[in-house]
Scaffold this motif. Structure first.
Motif, PDB file in Angstrom:
ATOM      1  N   PHE A 152       0.820  -1.209   0.000  1.00 38.15           N
ATOM      2  CA  PHE A 152       0.000   0.000   0.000  1.00 38.15           C
ATOM      3  C   PHE A 152       0.855   1.259   0.000  1.00 38.15           C
ATOM      4  N   ALA A 153       2.047   1.186   0.620  1.00 36.82           N
ATOM      5  CA  ALA A 153       2.892   2.373   0.702  1.00 36.82           C
ATOM      6  C   ALA A 153       3.591   2.694  -0.620  1.00 36.82           C
ATOM      7  N   LEU A 154       3.859   1.667  -1.442  1.00 43.23           N
ATOM      8  CA  LEU A 154       4.675   1.865  -2.643  1.00 43.23           C
ATOM      9  C   LEU A 154       3.882   1.873  -3.938  1.00 43.23           C
ATOM     10  N   ARG A 155       2.647   1.369  -3.936  1.00 43.66           N
ATOM     11  CA  ARG A 155       1.897   1.369  -5.189  1.00 43.66           C
ATOM     12  C   ARG A 155       1.060   2.636  -5.300  1.00 43.66           C
ATOM     13  N   PRO A 156       0.716   3.058  -6.529  1.00 43.76           N
ATOM     14  CA  PRO A 156      -0.061   4.294  -6.695  1.00 43.76           C
ATOM     15  C   PRO A 156      -1.435   4.197  -6.061  1.00 43.76           C
ATOM     16  N   ALA A 157      -1.998   5.349  -5.718  1.00 46.84           N
ATOM     17  CA  ALA A 157      -3.332   5.384  -5.125  1.00 46.84           C
ATOM     18  C   ALA A 157      -4.359   4.869  -6.129  1.00 46.84           C
ATOM     19  N   PRO A 197       3.920   0.268 -10.993  1.00 50.82           N
ATOM     20  CA  PRO A 197       5.165   1.038 -10.800  1.00 50.82           C
ATOM     21  C   PRO A 197       5.291   1.550  -9.369  1.00 50.82           C
ATOM     22  N   VAL A 198       6.531   1.615  -8.903  1.00 51.34           N
ATOM     23  CA  VAL A 198       6.789   2.070  -7.538  1.00 51.34           C
ATOM     24  C   VAL A 198       6.641   3.581  -7.473  1.00 51.34           C
ATOM     25  N   THR A 199       5.956   4.053  -6.446  1.00 45.69           N
ATOM     26  CA  THR A 199       5.801   5.480  -6.231  1.00 45.69           C
ATOM     27  C   THR A 199       6.083   5.823  -4.772  1.00 45.69           C
ATOM     28  N   PHE A 200       6.620   6.996  -4.556  1.00 52.70           N
ATOM     29  CA  PHE A 200       6.917   7.466  -3.199  1.00 52.70           C
ATOM     30  C   PHE A 200       6.043   8.656  -2.822  1.00 52.70           C
ATOM     31  N   GLU A 201       4.911   8.795  -3.518  1.00 54.83           N
ATOM     32  CA  GLU A 201       4.040   9.939  -3.254  1.00 54.83           C
ATOM     33  C   GLU A 201       3.443   9.877  -1.853  1.00 54.83           C
ATOM     34  N   HIS A 202       3.169   8.669  -1.377  1.00 54.96           N
ATOM     35  CA  HIS A 202       2.601   8.540  -0.033  1.00 54.96           C
ATOM     36  C   HIS A 202       3.618   8.957   1.033  1.00 54.96           C
ATOM     37  N   PHE A 203       4.880   8.587   0.852  1.00 54.65           N
ATOM     38  CA  PHE A 203       5.912   9.003   1.807  1.00 54.65           C
ATOM     39  C   PHE A 203       6.091  10.513   1.788  1.00 54.65           C
ATOM     40  N   ASP A 204       6.067  11.104   0.591  1.00 55.57           N
ATOM     41  CA  ASP A 204       6.203  12.560   0.496  1.00 55.57           C
ATOM     42  C   ASP A 204       5.023  13.261   1.163  1.00 55.57           C
ATOM     43  N   LYS A 205       3.850  12.661   1.029  1.00 54.56           N
ATOM     44  CA  LYS A 205       2.659  13.269   1.617  1.00 54.56           C
ATOM     45  C   LYS A 205       2.715  13.261   3.130  1.00 54.56           C
ATOM     46  N   VAL A 206       3.027  12.110   3.729  1.00 56.01           N
ATOM     47  CA  VAL A 206       3.027  12.037   5.193  1.00 56.01           C
ATOM     48  C   VAL A 206       4.220  12.783   5.795  1.00 56.01           C
ATOM     49  N   TRP A 207       5.348  12.814   5.101  1.00 58.48           N
ATOM     50  CA  TRP A 207       6.533  13.463   5.665  1.00 58.48           C
ATOM     51  C   TRP A 207       6.429  14.982   5.614  1.00 58.48           C
ATOM     52  N   ASN A 208       5.884  15.522   4.532  1.00 57.97           N
ATOM     53  CA  ASN A 208       5.833  16.976   4.353  1.00 57.97           C
ATOM     54  C   ASN A 208       4.470  17.559   4.695  1.00 57.97           C
ATOM     55  N   GLU A 209       3.402  16.977   4.150  1.00 58.62           N
ATOM     56  CA  GLU A 209       2.075  17.560   4.362  1.00 58.62           C
ATOM     57  C   GLU A 209       1.503  17.213   5.734  1.00 58.62           C
ATOM     58  N   ARG A 210       1.793  16.009   6.242  1.00 55.27           N
ATOM     59  CA  ARG A 210       1.241  15.574   7.523  1.00 55.27           C
ATOM     60  C   ARG A 210       2.230  15.717   8.679  1.00 55.27           C
ATOM     61  N   SER A 211       3.338  16.414   8.467  1.00 57.51           N
ATOM     62  CA  SER A 211       4.314  16.765   9.523  1.00 57.51           C
ATOM     63  C   SER A 211       4.939  15.554  10.190  1.00 57.51           C
ATOM     64  N   PHE A 212       5.136  14.465   9.439  1.00 54.53           N
ATOM     65  CA  PHE A 212       5.753  13.293  10.037  1.00 54.53           C
ATOM     66  C   PHE A 212       7.238  13.514  10.322  1.00 54.53           C
ATOM     67  N   GLY A 213       7.848  14.480   9.659  1.00 54.66           N
ATOM     68  CA  GLY A 213       9.224  14.820  10.000  1.00 54.66           C
ATOM     69  C   GLY A 213       9.331  15.330  11.431  1.00 54.66           C
ATOM     70  N   VAL A 214       8.355  16.163  11.836  1.00 49.34           N
ATOM     71  CA  VAL A 214       8.321  16.669  13.210  1.00 49.34           C
ATOM     72  C   VAL A 214       7.985  15.543  14.180  1.00 49.34           C
ATOM     73  N   PHE A 215       7.023  14.684  13.813  1.00 46.97           N
ATOM     74  CA  PHE A 215       6.656  13.560  14.677  1.00 46.97           C
ATOM     75  C   PHE A 215       7.850  12.624  14.877  1.00 46.97           C
ATOM     76  N   PHE A 216       8.598  12.382  13.816  1.00 50.86           N
ATOM     77  CA  PHE A 216       9.757  11.496  13.903  1.00 50.86           C
ATOM     78  C   PHE A 216      10.809  12.084  14.845  1.00 50.86           C
ATOM     79  N   GLN A 217      11.044  13.376  14.740  1.00 51.26           N
ATOM     80  CA  GLN A 217      12.022  14.018  15.619  1.00 51.26           C
ATOM     81  C   GLN A 217      11.575  13.956  17.073  1.00 51.26           C
TER      82      GLN A 217
END
Length: 302
Positions: free
Chosen positions: A63-68, A77-97
């Motif tokens: 679910f994380a790597l395939r397109p929506a 095809p492999v996509t990283f759009e979900h990772f980009d969405k949660v890391w930048n739009e959903r502030s997962f970078g802050v949550f991870f820190q």
């Protein structure tokens, strides 16, 4: 008679029989039974268990790597759009820190306090020692949810609500009983004679502990610290109760925000789950040798 004796003395000595080879040690019944079991009866259950364990992880990666909107069973095809969405739009970078800060601080605080308490229980005798050990054991039966309201009142009076320090303190307190018991068991396996020899050489108790006992406790400390880190990394209740601002929340609370009332973004949720699982997998991959050694804490002999 003289001729008979001469004839007897002239006879060649009879060589002795060579010693019989030592008998092979008899194996116990369990070992013989294990050797008689066909290999497929061992590997098949292990393969089924491994399959049962890995399928959820593959589903999460899928679910994380395939397109929506894709229904393919292969992430192509492999996509990283979900990772980009949660890391930048959903502030997962802050949550991870925030989760990393809470995990490392809990690890250090739990290890240091458990080391001091475990040494006291292993090396000193006092009147309430047995009662204290019993209290530590009984505290493990108290669920964390039962203590949420009292802890919230305590942290509110201390003005620690909405602070990562409140989560660190709560996690450390709930990790300490088991950690102290484990460290005490590890220290008991280190002979007191080693410390006594250091005292004779002029070392103080603290210096003897640091130079003699502490290096032998490395596997046990790694085992205790790793469990403290993983528990604080995955714990949800304390972070949900004590942290309300988004920039202070941790990864488990961040994953909860991806689930709506009527629907859930499965791609983003799976990507967040992968981000949450990676540090734990890396930690156990690097410390598995020390972790196994820590649980077999009988290697030191007097």
């Amino acid at each position: 008679m003289t001729a008979a004796l001469a004839e007897k003395g002239a006879a060649a000595p009879v060589p002795a029989d060579p010693p019989a080879p030592p008998a092979a040690p008899r194996r116990r019944g369990r070992e013989r039974a294990f050797d008689d079991v066909p290999r497929w009866q061992i590997y098949l259950p292990l393969a089924l268990y491994l399959l049962f364990t890995l399928v959820p992880f593959y589903w999460m990666l899928l679910f994380a790597l395939r397109p929506a909107g894709s229904t393919s069973l292969v992430p192509w095809p492999v996509t990283f759009e979900h990772f980009d969405k949660v890391w930048n739009e959903r502030s997962f970078g802050v949550f991870f820190q925030n989760s990393m800060l809470v995990g490392v601080a809990t690890l250090v605080a739990t290890t240091v306090v458990a080391l001091a308490g475990g040494y006291a229980l292993a090396r000193f005798d006092f009147r309430i020692k047995n009662a204290f050990m019993l209290a530590l054991l009984c505290s493990q039966f108290i669920p964390g949810a039962l203590m949420l309201v009292p802890l919230f009142e305590i942290f509110r009076n201390l003005q620690m609500i909405n602070s990562l320090g409140s989560v660190v303190l709560a996690e450390t307190v709930f990790q300490l009983p088991l950690s102290i018991i484990l460290i005490s068991g590890f220290i008991k396996n280190v002979p007191v004679s080693l410390e006594e020899a250091a005292w004779v050489d002029g070392c103080s108790r603290f210096r003897a502990f640091r130079a003699v006992v502490l290096p032998l406790l490395r596997p046990g400390l790694i085992a205790v610290g790793s469990f403290a880190f993983v528990h604080s990394w995955n714990h949800f209740l304390f972070a949900l109760m004590f942290l309300s601002e988004q920039d202070k929340q941790t990864i488990p609370v961040g994953l909860n925000t991806l689930i709506g009332a009527d629907s859930a973004d499965l791609g983003a949720l799976a990507a967040g789950g992968v981000i949450a699982a990676v540090p734990v997998v890396i930690v156990f991959a690097f410390i598995q040798k020390w972790l196994i050694t820590g649980f077999s804490a009988g290697a030191v002999k007097g």
